[in-house]
Write an enzyme that holds these catalytic residues in place. Structure first.
Site, PDB file in Angstrom:
ATOM      1  N   CYS A   1      32.270  44.324 -18.355  1.00  0.00           N
ATOM      2  CA  CYS A   1      33.086  43.769 -19.438  1.00  0.00           C
ATOM      3  C   CYS A   1      32.266  42.986 -20.441  1.00  0.00           C
ATOM      4  O   CYS A   1      32.812  42.372 -21.346  1.00  0.00           O
ATOM      5  CB  CYS A   1      34.173  42.872 -18.854  1.00  0.00           C
ATOM      6  SG  CYS A   1      33.530  41.421 -18.006  1.00  0.00           S
TER       7      CYS A   1
ATOM      8  N   ASP B   1      33.896  47.222 -34.720  1.00  0.00           N
ATOM      9  CA  ASP B   1      33.174  47.822 -33.600  1.00  0.00           C
ATOM     10  C   ASP B   1      33.982  47.611 -32.328  1.00  0.00           C
ATOM     11  O   ASP B   1      34.607  46.566 -32.133  1.00  0.00           O
ATOM     12  CB  ASP B   1      31.757  47.254 -33.464  1.00  0.00           C
ATOM     13  CG  ASP B   1      31.713  45.750 -33.263  1.00  0.00           C
ATOM     14  OD1 ASP B   1      32.628  45.052 -33.754  1.00  0.00           O
ATOM     15  OD2 ASP B   1      30.767  45.272 -32.617  1.00  0.00           O
TER      16      ASP B   1
END
Length: 819
Positions: free
Chosen positions: A464, A680
């Site tokens: 993550c 992004d």
């Protein structure tokens, strides 16, 4: 971290041969306190020589006969550097690599096998396929098998396929039989013949012989000179029976290709293979072949002798009885690359396997300052030679037996048992229970549920990017805003905490705006040089996503506790990787801060400049536009799975390749094709960032819009769907799933072929150094995609379209139909 856990020495392993594979497994079972181990290897997997002929014969898959070195390194807790070694600095104790800074060592071990000997025969280097490196040879073999299969499937007017094998040792003989067996099974697939069907068998054999020619060239008068006479004669009988054409006492002196393109006239295969070649021998014999395989004696790479280490006449490292270099005590060697001074033995895999355990013991003893133990290899060894048809010949000293099916089954059992040592890795007990091991298990979540119970995951995974969840971040910022009396009132702050975007924007003199961004996270890969590159790409992406040009960067690094020289080595590798990416973006590193901690962490604060008219924001999507995603998704689940040793090395290789690709060129391409909104894709996952774009577009005054998302079009990194189907997700996945309340799923439950639950979960997978997500005019989409593909963003695709928000429609609607 306790002082006893400080890194005090570096053990570097060059090569992933059989001996080193065993060393890595033993290191995983019994780590050496205070020792940092690094494996440098060209590939993420390594072939097991005992099963390669069976693989060529079609009895084993690629995975069954290769050891996954990435997974093994993860188990052993060692640094994994995928690179080619090109030299040694024995004075300064550094390994010279092709694509990274030199790697320092205190103790070095080499197990790289042998390499193709320099082929002095004219034309051989250009036209022949060497048996080593194995990966290169196998790729040629796979291509040949594919061509044969294609020809069969389109029912070509088949003529003869001609193969030449130069080298009549055990490798060439076994390869000839394995190739014949597999190619015949591809070209003439038929059910087993019934008993008594002699005429049918003869007919099939005659037809197969007409379709396939294999020529085996041997310089000597007999095949397999290192074996006893019975085995040599028996193998020759079998080759003759199989109608493999033997050319004994024939020295190949030249390989020629046809001077003009050769035209097949309805022959094998269709489409045709590359131009055929002619093998010329000193006797005047000439044989035309479609493929030529070179299986002659191999040697060591030139850089070993150039380094100054003691070698034998063929360039192999000379070692004593402890597998230690006779000239450099801090260098060990094993496998084919080593030659024992007191016990010369053939270059055979059985010796490399047997050397694994004594090598580990002596490396351990050397690192701990203890005396080394001598190793004496056996004189006699069992050799089982496959004949390509489910049978094998046994050789033991002067004895021989076979070929029989039970010998092959015995060989198969031995080889599979060896490979199981690396596929069924034990899992160490925690809390100091040193000697106990248990079968490998992993906590996984059923396919139907992708939420993570907190009790099962006490610490975040690497997948993550160490992100704090979006809801936690929002709550904290709101509280700070309420507590502060001077909240962002300055006029030069264009985008700040009041309107979060990919980066903050501040007005600077000269009519430009400055874009500020910062990112920092724990290492997700055990290679600081690669981690530095990934981090730099990740941090710069915010600048590119807003259409800005980066200007400078500051670094902040946490280096694991170690002696000063070891800390210096880690920081050197880390910053070298970051500076490489920053230099490519023409962005200087102007300063930073370092500290020590329990694990490697790194981040960059970057700034860039942009003209106000060129600024891209998340808000800016317009109905009628299409959404383009430039990279595949899946880094979160893949690196979460790697922590559980549930991935393949090749999957991580591909994920790393994706993360190492900069978004700079893609951003310029999107802007050139009229992008009006861009971000992004990182820690909040595709769905989270897409929701941010929809919400931001409303806030900047654009007409209310929503998104139709084509679930089937969203690209996934190789292996990501497989790990998601196992229920393996990042520790941030459950938090990202909260965005699901803003998503309408039209028909996800109606499809079976697209693995809907895994595909759906992919939307919430957090990304590290992910791609760009942008909205562009529909009329520009095709041209934009073509350009992105040509620029190297091969998985760029249209994943949806922007539509008007009508009625009580949710911001995001998912379907499985085409856009």
């Amino acid at each position: 971290m306790q002082r006893s856990q400080l890194v005090t020495k570096d053990l570097v392993l060059i090569g992933g041969g059989h001996s080193h594979a065993i060393v890595l497994r033993m290191l995983g079972m019994k780590p050496i306190p205070g020792i940092r181990v690094t494996l440098i290897t060209e590939a993420s997997d390594t072939p097991y020589s005992g099963m390669l002929p069976g693989h060529v014969a079609g009895f084993y898959t690629h995975e069954e006969c290769h050891i996954d070195l990435r997974r093994l390194a993860q188990f052993a807790r060692v640094q994994f550097y995928r690179d080619l070694v090109v030299g040694l600095d024995l004075v300064n104790k550094k390994v010279i690599c092709a694509n990274r800074p030199p790697v320092a060592y205190d103790l070095l071990s080499v197990d790289i096998g042998s390499t193709p000997a320099q082929i002095s025969v004219p034309g051989a280097a250009e036209y022949a396929i060497p048996a080593k490196p194995v990966a290169q040879f196998l790729q040629h073999w796979y291509d040949l098998c594919r061509d044969v299969t294609t020809c069969r499937d389109v029912t070509c007017n088949v003529s003869t396929l001609r193969l030449g094998i130069v080298g009549g040792g055990a490798g060439g003989v076994e390869l000839a039989m394995a190739m014949q067996g597999h190619l015949q099974s591809i070209r003439s697939p038929q059910p087993p013949l019934k008993r008594g069907a002699k005429s049918s068998r003869l007919f099939r054999e005659e037809r197969e012989d007409r379709d396939l020619e294999i020529h085996l060239f041997q310089r000597g008068a007999e095949l397999m000179p290192n074996y006893n006479s019975w085995v040599r004669h028996r193998c020759q009988e079998i080759l003759i029976h199989k109608r493999i054409q033997l050319h004994l006492q024939e020295t190949v002196c030249e390989i020629q290709s046809y001077p003009t393109p050769y035209t097949y006239t309805g022959g094998f295969p269709n489409p045709p293979l590359p131009t055929p070649y002619t093998i010329k021998c000193e006797s005047g014999l000439q044989v035309e072949c479609d493929r030529i395989f070179w299986v002659t004696q191999a040697s060591a790479p030139d850089w070993l002798q150039a380094a100054g280490i003691a070698t034998d006449e063929r360039g192999f490292i000379l070692v004593n009885d402890a597998l230690q270099s006779v000239s450099h005590p801090d260098v060990f060697a094993a496998g084919d690359i080593a030659s024992m001074v007191n016990y010369p033995r053939p270059k055979a895999g059985v010796f490399a396997v047997r050397q694994g355990k004594p090598l580990f013991k002596n490396l351990r003893r050397a690192l701990l300052g203890r005396s080394l133990q001598p190793y004496k290899p056996q004189k006699q060894y069992l050799s089982l030679i496959g004949t390509g048809d489910g049978k094998a010949i046994a050789a033991w000293g002067k004895l021989g037996f076979g070929a029989t099916g039970w010998l092959w089954r015995w060989k198969d059992a031995i080889d599979r048992k060896f490979m199981q040592r690396f596929s069924n890795l034990p899992q160490m007990q925690e809390k100091g229970q040193k000697s106990k091991v248990k079968s490998q298990t992993s906590k996984q979540i059923p396919n139907s549920e992708f939420r993570i119970p907190n009790s099962e995951f006490p610490m975040p995974c690497a997948g993550c990017g160490s992100k704090v969840s979006s809801t936690v971040l929002a709550r904290v910022l709101n509280q700070i805003k309420q507590d502060s009396t001077n909240w962002c009132n300055r006029q030069d702050i264009i985008i700040g905490l009041d309107a979060p975007d990919d980066a903050a924007v501040v007005e600077v003199p000269g009519g430009l705006w400055m874009v500020h961004t910062i990112d920092h996270f724990h290492s997700l890969i055990n290679d600081p040089y690669i981690f530095g590159q990934i981090t730099a790409n990740h941090c710069l992406s915010d600048i590119f996503a807003m259409g800005a040009t980066p200007q400078s960067a500051l670094a902040i690094a946490t280096i694991p506790y170690a002696l000063e020289s070891k800390t210096e080595e880690t920081l050197y590798q880390l910053l070298s990787g970051a500076v490489k990416v920053l230099a490519d973006a023409q962005t200087p590193l102007v300063g930073g801060h370092t500290t020590e901690g329990s694990e490697l962490e790194f981040g960059l604060s970057c700034n860039g400049l942009v003209h106000p008219n060129k600024l891209l924001r998340k808000g800016g999507m317009q109905p009628g536009q299409v959404l383009i995603l430039t990279k595949a998704l899946g880094t979160g689940t893949l690196f979460a799975a790697e922590m559980q040793r549930e991935t393949k090395g090749d999957w991580i290789d591909r994920a790393v390749t994706s993360m190492l690709q900069s978004n700079q060129v893609a951003a310029a391409c999107l802007m050139a094709h009229g992008a009006t909104a861009c971000t992004d894709v990182t820690g909040f996952g595709l769905a989270g960032h897409l929701y941010e774009m929809v919400r931001a577009s409303r806030s900047v005054g654009i007409s209310a819009c929503a998104v139709d998302l084509n679930l089937a079009a969203i690209p996934a990194l190789e292996g990501a769907i497989a790990t998601l189907q196992k229920g393996i997700v990042s520790s941030l996945q459950a938090e990202n799933l909260r965005i699901a309340r803003f998503i309408t799923d039209l028909n996800i439950a109606g499809s079976e072929s697209l693995s809907p639950s895994a595909r759906y979960s992919l939307l919430f997978d957090p990304q590290t150094s992910g791609g760009l997500l942008a909205s562009i005019p529909a009329e520009q989409a095709s041209q934009c995609l073509d350009k992105l593909h040509s620029l190297g963003y091969a998985q760029s695709c249209i994943i949806g379209k922007v539509v008007d928000l009508e009625g009580d429609r949710q911001p995001i609607t998912i379907n499985l139909s085409n856009v």
